[in-house]
Design a protein around this motif. Structure first.
Motif, PDB file in Angstrom:
ATOM      1  N   VAL A 166       0.836  -1.207   0.000  1.00 32.93           N
ATOM      2  CA  VAL A 166       0.000   0.000   0.000  1.00 32.93           C
ATOM      3  C   VAL A 166       0.867   1.252   0.000  1.00 32.93           C
ATOM      4  O   VAL A 166       0.640   2.199  -0.760  1.00 32.93           O
ATOM      5  N   ARG A 167       1.885   1.275   0.846  1.00 33.75           N
ATOM      6  CA  ARG A 167       2.728   2.469   0.948  1.00 33.75           C
ATOM      7  C   ARG A 167       3.544   2.686  -0.318  1.00 33.75           C
ATOM      8  O   ARG A 167       3.691   3.813  -0.797  1.00 33.75           O
ATOM      9  N   GLN A 168       4.073   1.603  -0.871  1.00 39.33           N
ATOM     10  CA  GLN A 168       4.824   1.747  -2.122  1.00 39.33           C
ATOM     11  C   GLN A 168       3.911   2.188  -3.259  1.00 39.33           C
ATOM     12  O   GLN A 168       4.284   3.075  -4.044  1.00 39.33           O
ATOM     13  N   ALA A 169       2.729   1.586  -3.347  1.00 41.41           N
ATOM     14  CA  ALA A 169       1.797   1.957  -4.422  1.00 41.41           C
ATOM     15  C   ALA A 169       1.342   3.400  -4.259  1.00 41.41           C
ATOM     16  O   ALA A 169       1.183   4.128  -5.250  1.00 41.41           O
ATOM     17  N   ARG A 170       1.123   3.818  -3.024  1.00 39.45           N
ATOM     18  CA  ARG A 170       0.715   5.208  -2.778  1.00 39.45           C
ATOM     19  C   ARG A 170       1.825   6.169  -3.200  1.00 39.45           C
ATOM     20  O   ARG A 170       1.575   7.187  -3.859  1.00 39.45           O
ATOM     21  N   ASN A 171       3.057   5.860  -2.814  1.00 39.53           N
ATOM     22  CA  ASN A 171       4.189   6.714  -3.192  1.00 39.53           C
ATOM     23  C   ASN A 171       4.345   6.772  -4.708  1.00 39.53           C
ATOM     24  O   ASN A 171       4.580   7.849  -5.283  1.00 39.53           O
ATOM     25  N   ASN A 172       4.221   5.612  -5.351  1.00 41.62           N
ATOM     26  CA  ASN A 172       4.356   5.575  -6.806  1.00 41.62           C
ATOM     27  C   ASN A 172       3.253   6.388  -7.474  1.00 41.62           C
ATOM     28  O   ASN A 172       3.493   7.081  -8.474  1.00 41.62           O
ATOM     29  N   PHE A 173       2.033   6.297  -6.927  1.00 46.66           N
ATOM     30  CA  PHE A 173       0.917   7.029  -7.525  1.00 46.66           C
ATOM     31  C   PHE A 173       1.092   8.538  -7.360  1.00 46.66           C
ATOM     32  O   PHE A 173       0.893   9.299  -8.315  1.00 46.66           O
ATOM     33  N   LEU A 174       1.460   8.985  -6.160  1.00 45.99           N
ATOM     34  CA  LEU A 174       1.662  10.414  -5.933  1.00 45.99           C
ATOM     35  C   LEU A 174       2.783  10.953  -6.818  1.00 45.99           C
ATOM     36  O   LEU A 174       2.666  12.039  -7.405  1.00 45.99           O
ATOM     37  N   ASN A 175       3.851  10.170  -6.917  1.00 45.93           N
ATOM     38  CA  ASN A 175       4.963  10.592  -7.773  1.00 45.93           C
ATOM     39  C   ASN A 175       4.549  10.622  -9.236  1.00 45.93           C
ATOM     40  O   ASN A 175       4.934  11.534  -9.985  1.00 45.93           O
ATOM     41  N   ALA A 176       3.750   9.650  -9.653  1.00 44.22           N
ATOM     42  CA  ALA A 176       3.294   9.594 -11.042  1.00 44.22           C
ATOM     43  C   ALA A 176       2.416  10.803 -11.371  1.00 44.22           C
ATOM     44  O   ALA A 176       2.505  11.371 -12.464  1.00 44.22           O
ATOM     45  N   MET A 177       1.577  11.212 -10.423  1.00 46.68           N
ATOM     46  CA  MET A 177       0.718  12.377 -10.648  1.00 46.68           C
ATOM     47  C   MET A 177       1.563  13.648 -10.806  1.00 46.68           C
ATOM     48  O   MET A 177       1.322  14.468 -11.700  1.00 46.68           O
ATOM     49  N   ILE A 191      -1.447   5.527 -15.069  1.00 46.78           N
ATOM     50  CA  ILE A 191      -2.517   4.533 -15.173  1.00 46.78           C
ATOM     51  C   ILE A 191      -2.159   3.286 -14.378  1.00 46.78           C
ATOM     52  O   ILE A 191      -2.950   2.779 -13.568  1.00 46.78           O
ATOM     53  N   ILE A 192      -0.956   2.778 -14.593  1.00 46.49           N
ATOM     54  CA  ILE A 192      -0.527   1.569 -13.886  1.00 46.49           C
ATOM     55  C   ILE A 192      -0.472   1.819 -12.385  1.00 46.49           C
ATOM     56  O   ILE A 192      -0.899   0.984 -11.575  1.00 46.49           O
ATOM     57  N   ALA A 193       0.035   2.989 -11.977  1.00 44.10           N
ATOM     58  CA  ALA A 193       0.161   3.307 -10.556  1.00 44.10           C
ATOM     59  C   ALA A 193      -1.209   3.397  -9.889  1.00 44.10           C
ATOM     60  O   ALA A 193      -1.382   2.930  -8.754  1.00 44.10           O
ATOM     61  N   LYS A 194      -2.179   3.988 -10.589  1.00 44.13           N
ATOM     62  CA  LYS A 194      -3.519   4.102  -9.998  1.00 44.13           C
ATOM     63  C   LYS A 194      -4.147   2.723  -9.823  1.00 44.13           C
ATOM     64  O   LYS A 194      -4.702   2.415  -8.755  1.00 44.13           O
ATOM     65  N   VAL A 195      -4.069   1.885 -10.845  1.00 43.12           N
ATOM     66  CA  VAL A 195      -4.657   0.551 -10.758  1.00 43.12           C
ATOM     67  C   VAL A 195      -3.969  -0.260  -9.658  1.00 43.12           C
ATOM     68  O   VAL A 195      -4.626  -0.950  -8.863  1.00 43.12           O
ATOM     69  N   ASP A 196      -2.646  -0.173  -9.580  1.00 43.12           N
ATOM     70  CA  ASP A 196      -1.905  -0.913  -8.551  1.00 43.12           C
ATOM     71  C   ASP A 196      -2.272  -0.437  -7.151  1.00 43.12           C
ATOM     72  O   ASP A 196      -2.386  -1.245  -6.217  1.00 43.12           O
ATOM     73  N   TYR A 197      -2.477   0.875  -6.999  1.00 39.45           N
ATOM     74  CA  TYR A 197      -2.831   1.402  -5.672  1.00 39.45           C
ATOM     75  C   TYR A 197      -4.246   0.967  -5.279  1.00 39.45           C
ATOM     76  O   TYR A 197      -4.481   0.570  -4.128  1.00 39.45           O
ATOM     77  N   LEU A 198      -5.176   1.021  -6.221  1.00 38.21           N
ATOM     78  CA  LEU A 198      -6.529   0.571  -5.914  1.00 38.21           C
ATOM     79  C   LEU A 198      -6.557  -0.908  -5.549  1.00 38.21           C
ATOM     80  O   LEU A 198      -7.294  -1.336  -4.650  1.00 38.21           O
TER      81      LEU A 198
END
Length: 457
Positions: free
Chosen positions: A377-388, A444-451
């Motif tokens: 969860v934490r890695q996916a969240r970090n990846n998503f925020l960074n991707a945005m 896109i990948i980061a959002k799906v992975d975080y969800l």
């Protein structure tokens, strides 16, 4: 000034979209498609749930478990059997009567006498009912949990399928933006080539400048061709996932908006392990492990069965059992049988210990899964925020690079900038566009992975 080495957008598609992510199927789509499927992302997902082989297999396993449960139920129900038999003796059995068996006057030698009629017939029914069997009772209690386990496997299959469908579908939507940018780059490169040729003919540009413009245009056209091929392969991948023939055509109707990537996602790290299908699946495995322990404990208990039977028997020296008037003799019984386990070579003890160890493994796996979910969860969240952030930055950078190119092109046309300046500005623009498309794919990948990580896919 040295020319910068151009970066080509087809690398993103090759490396990040379909070949490395899925590598599912290759080949080209047939020109004459059989059916056209017009699908939103939700419609594509529903079609995938219906047609995908992995999901179908999971549903079939559920049906198999339902039949296994019926078999377990049958162990607790009475067993009734019908018996019909008939015997014709070719040679009837005899009994030996000793000599002098009947006193004075009896034969002096032993006599062979037959008391068995030549024909006999039997018809009847038998009954067996389990009154107490610990293993059967544990199996009855475990039926619903076993069904839950199979249904959770369906949920897991659908979740993994949804992740892949979302990623491929939205990457195909982004590919439209990629093609649009490539077309704009090709148009700019073609105009630059034409302007450079005119200037060369008028003595204001060198032949080398024309060749550079020609090379850049050829590279962009090659990039577009490769991108088109990868898009075709991407559609083939999506067809495979949703279970439609490769010869059919797909029309994707969902519109891609950057703002949709940012909305509706909880970012406060408030998540529950129980929202994850893999955690639910493991919880059910733990319940089955508990039933397994109870089952092996139950083998130490005695079993109690009720037995009964009712028979009709007939005997005659002529085969007339099916005619009226024959005599049939009845007999019946009821009985109880108790089976007390005493010694089985320590197998019951070994099986019980093995069940307890398997249960311990499941508990350890659950603790490990919790830690893995926390990490994921934490890695996916970090990846998503960074991707945005990267997507926003690259969008601004692309707009700036396009502005720089347009200004440089105007200076070139006014004689205030060289062809090399224009080529470098175009290379910077292509690189910025490549980074932007890369950021969209990553987002896109980061959002799906975080969800998926927080159990909200």
């Amino acid at each position: 000034m040295k020319d910068k080495k151009p970066f080509y957008m087809n690398k993103i598609f090759c490396n990040r979209v379909f070949l490395s992510l899925f590598g599912i199927i290759g080949g080209m789509a047939f020109a004459g498609a059989q059916t056209i499927h017009t699908l939103s992302v939700q419609e594509a997902l529903e079609l995938a749930k219906k047609n995908n082989i992995t999901v179908k297999t999971a549903r079939t396993n559920l049906q198999i478990q339902e039949q296994v449960n019926k078999s377990v139920t049958a162990d607790a129900l009475p067993t009734v059997s019908g018996i019909v038999s008939s015997t014709a003796y070719v040679q009837t059995p005899v009994s030996i009567i000793p000599k002098d068996a009947f006193g004075p006057g009896a034969p002096a030698e032993p006599q062979a006498v037959s008391f068995t009629p030549k024909y006999n017939a039997t018809a009847g029914v038998t009954l067996k009912q389990t009154l107490f069997d610990g293993q059967v009772f544990v199996g009855l209690k475990a039926r619903s949990t076993a069904l839950d386990y199979s249904m959770k496997e369906i949920d897991l299959a659908v979740e993994n399928l949804s992740v892949n469908v979302y990623k491929v579908y939205y990457q195909l939507l982004v590919s439209k933006t990629q093609v649009m940018l490539l077309d704009a780059d090709i148009a700019r490169a073609a105009k630059l080539l034409n302007d450079t040729r005119i200037m060369n003919e008028n003595g204001f540009a060198e032949k080398l400048d024309v060749d550079k413009a020609q090379v850049q245009l050829a590279n962009l056209e090659t990039a577009r061709q490769n991108t088109e091929t990868n898009i075709i392969n991407g559609y083939l991948s999506l067809k495979y996932l949703i279970g439609v023939p490769a010869a059919d055509s797909l029309v994707l109707t969902t519109e891609f908006k950057e703002e949709d990537l940012k909305g509706g996602i909880p970012m406060d790290l408030q998540y529950r392990y129980e929202d994850r299908y893999d955690y639910q699946h493991l919880q059910i495995s733990g319940k089955l492990g508990e039933y397994d322990i109870k089952r092996y404990k139950a083998v130490y208990y005695p079993t109690l069965d009720l037995n009964g039977a009712f028979f009709k028997n007939a005997y005659n020296n002529t085969y007339d059992f099916l005619t009226t008037g024959g005599t049939w003799y009845s007999n019946s019984y009821l009985g109880l049988s108790v089976n007390v386990p005493i010694f089985s070579g320590f197998s019951k003890n070994a099986n019980l210990k093995k069940a307890r160890l398997n249960y311990t493994l499941i508990k350890d796996q659950m603790e490990n899964l919790k830690q893995n979910i926390d990490l994921e969860v934490r890695q996916a969240r970090n990846n998503f925020l960074n991707a945005m952030k990267t997507m926003d930055n690259q969008k601004e950078n692309t707009d700036l690079a396009e502005s720089v190119y347009n200004q440089t092109k105007k200076k070139f046309e006014s004689g205030l900038a060289s062809n090399t300046d224009v080529t470098n500005a175009q290379t910077d623009l292509i690189q910025a566009q490549t980074n932007y498309i890369n950021a969209l794919y990553t987002s896109i990948i980061a959002k799906v992975d975080y969800l998926k990580a927080i159990g909200k896919i």
